[in-house]
Motif scaffolding. Sequence first.
Motif, PDB file in Angstrom:
ATOM      1  N   THR A   1      -3.085   3.104  -6.954  1.00 58.85           N
ATOM      2  CA  THR A   1      -3.674   2.196  -5.970  1.00 58.85           C
ATOM      3  C   THR A   1      -2.878   0.896  -5.910  1.00 58.85           C
ATOM      4  OG1 THR A   1      -5.158   1.106  -7.550  1.00 58.85           O
ATOM      5  CG2 THR A   1      -5.954   3.131  -6.484  1.00 58.85           C
TER       6      THR A   1
ATOM      7  N   GLN B   1      -4.046  -2.069  -5.993  1.00 58.82           N
ATOM      8  CA  GLN B   1      -4.615  -2.995  -6.971  1.00 58.82           C
ATOM      9  C   GLN B   1      -4.039  -2.741  -8.367  1.00 58.82           C
ATOM     10  OE1 GLN B   1      -6.378  -1.099  -4.857  1.00 58.82           O
ATOM     11  NE2 GLN B   1      -7.184  -2.626  -3.419  1.00 58.82           N
ATOM     12  N   TYR B   2      -3.878  -1.479  -8.709  1.00 54.11           N
ATOM     13  CA  TYR B   2      -3.351  -1.138 -10.024  1.00 54.11           C
ATOM     14  C   TYR B   2      -1.871  -1.526 -10.125  1.00 54.11           C
ATOM     15  CZ  TYR B   2      -2.356   1.553 -14.262  1.00 54.11           C
ATOM     16  OH  TYR B   2      -1.982   1.926 -15.531  1.00 54.11           O
TER      17      TYR B   2
ATOM     18  N   GLU C   1       1.307   4.047  -2.859  1.00 54.40           N
ATOM     19  CA  GLU C   1       1.032   5.451  -2.526  1.00 54.40           C
ATOM     20  C   GLU C   1       2.186   6.354  -2.949  1.00 54.40           C
ATOM     21  OE1 GLU C   1      -0.146   8.195   1.388  1.00 54.40           O
ATOM     22  OE2 GLU C   1       0.141   6.025   1.581  1.00 54.40           O
TER      23      GLU C   1
ATOM     24  N   ASP D   1       0.831  -1.206   0.000  1.00 52.01           N
ATOM     25  CA  ASP D   1       0.000   0.000   0.000  1.00 52.01           C
ATOM     26  C   ASP D   1       0.867   1.258   0.000  1.00 52.01           C
ATOM     27  OD1 ASP D   1      -2.062  -1.758   0.096  1.00 52.01           O
ATOM     28  OD2 ASP D   1      -2.776  -1.213   2.096  1.00 52.01           O
TER      29      ASP D   1
END
Length: 285
Positions: free
Chosen positions: A209, A211-212, A204, A200
């Motif tokens: 994201t 997921q991407y 960031e 994550d």
Amino acid sequence: MPIFFKPSASDFSLSADSIGNRWLQEPVVRKKGFPLYHWMQTERGKGQLLIDGQTLLLKEGEGILIAPHVPHAYHGNGTWYTSFLTFGGKISEDLYKICAVSPYLFVSAPDGVWFQKWIDTVIASHFQANQNRSAGSETDLQQHSEMDDAALSVQCFAFLTRLSQLHTGLSQTEHPLYLQYVRPAMQEIERHLSDPLDVDELAESLHITPQYLTRLFQRFVGSSVRSYITVLRISRAKELLISRPYTTLDGIAALCGYRDVSYFISVFRQQTGTTPKQFRKLYGV
């Protein structure tokens, strides 16, 4: 008639541990996989392969590279002739850096022509060299052997480079998405492999994201971000277990980004089929 030989080029970074063609393939079951990267290609007939929870039909001309320690089984649908190649050498366990992190890489029949010709040519050259040596002196034999081993090492790199280009596409490493997101993420992971890595936070920092980022890794690398991190960490752990024989498992785990040594041992066993202590014993440490 099948042809098989095992070169003795263990001192080179990369070489062929075994190679063969026109091989009448028998059924094989490997619950713990094979310890080396293993290429297999159908010359005649067809075979059924069970790997990574999938059933693949390997038809004439089609080939597959299977990563080490990936459980698999295969058998012929009728008479099945194959060619094969396994990779040895000092960097044989790090070939994921060339071929991406994936349980296997599949090659279609049209693309497989190049790989079949490569195997046939190497085998033919080997036997021709043996015939030439039989008429020479012992000194000539040793010199020819060293030259052949060096040439074979270079040829093996060419084999894997060709395979990598087919799998990822040479242009993909020049793709804007790869350059903007995937390469920086890989560099960040390698710089901080011993630190806690959070997907994550990594996403960031790239302003996308998680997921991407994972989808991009699947597309360009062939694995999820977490799988990529795990493979790199275990690869580093294997290097440290051998190069630092007096470092405790707690120390090795910490250097590879694992704060819980029990979890480190569990992941190591899952990735390699052995524990860190057994791995050290295997290499005489």
